[in-house]
Write a protein that holds these residues in place. Structure first.
Motif, PDB file in Angstrom:
ATOM      1  N   THR A 212       0.842  -1.201   0.000  1.00 51.50           N
ATOM      2  CA  THR A 212       0.000   0.000   0.000  1.00 51.50           C
ATOM      3  C   THR A 212       0.876   1.250   0.000  1.00 51.50           C
ATOM      4  N   ASP A 213       2.033   1.189   0.652  1.00 48.58           N
ATOM      5  CA  ASP A 213       2.956   2.330   0.615  1.00 48.58           C
ATOM      6  C   ASP A 213       3.433   2.595  -0.807  1.00 48.58           C
ATOM      7  N   TRP A 214       3.773   1.541  -1.530  1.00 44.77           N
ATOM      8  CA  TRP A 214       4.158   1.690  -2.935  1.00 44.77           C
ATOM      9  C   TRP A 214       3.036   2.380  -3.716  1.00 44.77           C
ATOM     10  N   PHE A 215       1.830   1.848  -3.586  1.00 42.33           N
ATOM     11  CA  PHE A 215       0.700   2.391  -4.347  1.00 42.33           C
ATOM     12  C   PHE A 215       0.459   3.850  -4.009  1.00 42.33           C
ATOM     13  N   ASN A 217       2.483   6.194  -2.871  1.00 41.55           N
ATOM     14  CA  ASN A 217       3.499   7.079  -3.430  1.00 41.55           C
ATOM     15  C   ASN A 217       3.284   7.294  -4.917  1.00 41.55           C
ATOM     16  N   VAL A 218       3.064   6.213  -5.636  1.00 41.69           N
ATOM     17  CA  VAL A 218       2.863   6.329  -7.077  1.00 41.69           C
ATOM     18  C   VAL A 218       1.579   7.096  -7.372  1.00 41.69           C
ATOM     19  N   TYR A 219       0.518   6.787  -6.622  1.00 40.21           N
ATOM     20  CA  TYR A 219      -0.763   7.453  -6.893  1.00 40.21           C
ATOM     21  C   TYR A 219      -0.693   8.946  -6.615  1.00 40.21           C
ATOM     22  N   LEU A 220      -0.087   9.348  -5.493  1.00 42.15           N
ATOM     23  CA  LEU A 220       0.001  10.775  -5.173  1.00 42.15           C
ATOM     24  C   LEU A 220       0.739  11.531  -6.269  1.00 42.15           C
ATOM     25  N   LYS A 416      -4.495  -7.677   0.366  1.00 44.21           N
ATOM     26  CA  LYS A 416      -4.538  -8.933  -0.400  1.00 44.21           C
ATOM     27  C   LYS A 416      -4.606  -8.656  -1.897  1.00 44.21           C
ATOM     28  N   ILE A 417      -5.364  -7.648  -2.296  1.00 43.15           N
ATOM     29  CA  ILE A 417      -5.512  -7.366  -3.730  1.00 43.15           C
ATOM     30  C   ILE A 417      -4.183  -6.917  -4.331  1.00 43.15           C
ATOM     31  N   LEU A 418      -3.440  -6.090  -3.611  1.00 43.97           N
ATOM     32  CA  LEU A 418      -2.140  -5.655  -4.129  1.00 43.97           C
ATOM     33  C   LEU A 418      -1.116  -6.789  -4.098  1.00 43.97           C
TER      34      LEU A 418
END
Length: 444
Positions: A212-215, A217-220, A416-418
């Protein structure tokens, strides 16, 4: 009440496992310091102020004790400190039920502040503390400490999750002279490392909060702060084009199996603490580790690598127009309407209080009035500067703002989804659909 993944992972990663009681002694006030600190002259002499927070041990706990010692010296108060354990909300809830809450508590999730405010368990900030907070903190931190427009909390300790740690020798061996600043550069750096014989990335994906941390950062960086805020409140769907774009960017990296230590399967079987020595241990398996600023403490405690000499970091690269700064923080709140509680909160909002811990290391303050020279080394100064420079564009960890069923439950929801997406990053649309279905159910 949720025990957030990032907080649990952080506490496990830092080696503070023994809960210890700390007590700040009684002393006459010494005065001095910032004008925005508490009144001097022993205004709390003869009074006891009780404090509860998660910090324990010889690292975080002992450093926080010195902050409380300083407050005791300035005010004459006796301060008693009790560690809460990892499940802060449950601990404090039991104290409320027993009619024995502490004067001041530190909450590691913004959602807990909102929950406690709704239940009437915490008290709004006093007027003089509000003035100090407005002077020393950007608006984003003021809003994170508020509920329904009422200010309740002082964010004393912050954390940046927008750092990528790397083994300097691996970069030297690959002929890399400068860390990447953009996502394109990041992909190129990973490719150069791979060509040199080094596996680029270690990912502790067995802990879903890492992904979720990866997501986030990329999303922001892809979508910008406003859409980040809207997605965090589920005001836009996870099937939005910006979410799919973030997933596509992640797939560019996660889809390169030889870029991950142990491949996707190995990453999914690696818990976060084990991902650190995989980069900085005696037998390294990878060259880079995206992770929060607290990784520095784990590097020094779990390996023989030295920060700045063997290990360093660069900011999470800009995927869109601007690099992201995502993080978390510990917010101090008054659980009793006592003078001691309000004086302590006012002190915690001052640059003087932040300086006490900053000078010891292992700490980042969101207080913009704190001189960066207070930090003991260049690495910590750079991390703190990135948080301050982000200003009102700093964004709180999105999974911590979501219901636990979506953003903080092992083996379910976003985690789980990521993890499934890391295992097979080919289906962006299907992953976005799954995220939206899980979010819609959790946000009802």
């Amino acid at each position: 009440m949720r025990a957030q993944g990032h907080a649990i992972g952080r506490r496990r990663a830092l080696a503070a496992t023994l809960a210890v009681g700390l007590a700040a002694g009684t002393a006459a006030a010494c005065g001095g310091g910032d004008d925005d600190g508490p009144e001097g002259g022993g205004v709390l002499k003869g009074q006891t102020v009780t404090v509860a927070a998660i910090w324990t041990g010889s690292n975080e706990g002992a450093k926080f004790k010195k902050v409380l010692d300083e407050f005791g010296e300035r005010t004459g108060a006796t301060v008693t400190y009790t560690p809460t354990g990892d499940n802060v909300a449950a601990y404090l809830g039991s104290k409320v039920d027993g009619k024995a809450p502490p004067d001041v508590a530190f909450l590691p999730q913004q959602g807990v502040l909102v929950e406690f405010a709704k239940k009437g368990w915490i008290r709004p900030l006093a007027a003089d503390t509000q003035a100090t907070v407005k002077q020393n903190f950007f608006k984003v931190w003021q809003e994170l400490g508020s509920h329904d427009g009422r200010p309740y909390g002082v964010y004393f300790k912050a954390g940046s999750k927008s750092t990528v740690w790397y083994r300097k020798q691996a970069f030297t061996d690959a002929g890399i002279t400068a860390p990447p600043a953009t996502w394109a550069d990041f992909l190129k750096t990973a490719g150069t490392l791979s060509d040199s014989g080094a596996t680029p990335l270690s990912i502790g994906a067995a802990d879903g909060w890492v992904l979720t941390d990866w997501f986030e950062n990329v999303y922001l960086s892809v979508a910008g702060p406003d859409k980040y805020d809207r997605l965090s409140r589920h005001e836009i769907k996870y099937t939005d084009p910006t979410v799919k774009e973030a997933l596509r960017r992640l797939a560019e990296l996660w889809g390169r199996r030889n870029y991950l230590a142990g491949g996707a399967n190995g990453a999914l079987q690696t818990e976060f603490p084990a991902s650190v020595p995989a980069v900085f241990g005696a037998s390294p398996k990878a060259a880079m580790l995206p992770g929060a600023d607290f990784v520095a403490s784990e590097i020094t405690s779990a390996t023989k690598s030295k920060i700045g000499q063997d290990a360093d970091f660069f900011p999470f690269p800009a995927v869109g127009a601007e690099p992201p700064v995502v993080g978390a923080g510990d917010v101090a709140v008054a659980m009793k309407d006592t003078r001691g509680a309000h004086e302590l909160l006012k002190f915690l909002a001052s640059a003087d209080a932040a300086r006490v811990w900053a000078e010891q290391g292992g700490f980042v303050s969101p207080n913009k009035s704190l001189d960066l020279a207070a930090y003991p080394d260049d690495v910590q100064r750079r991390i703190a500067k990135s948080v301050i420079d982000a200003g009102d564009d700093f964004r709180f960890d999105m999974s911590d703002l979501a219901p636990a069923a979506f953003g903080g439950t092992k083996g379910a929801g976003e985690w789980k989804i990521l993890q499934d997406f890391l295992a097979d990053p080919s289906d962006v649309d299907g992953t976005a659909d799954k995220l939206e279905k899980a979010a819609a159910a959790a946000f009802k």
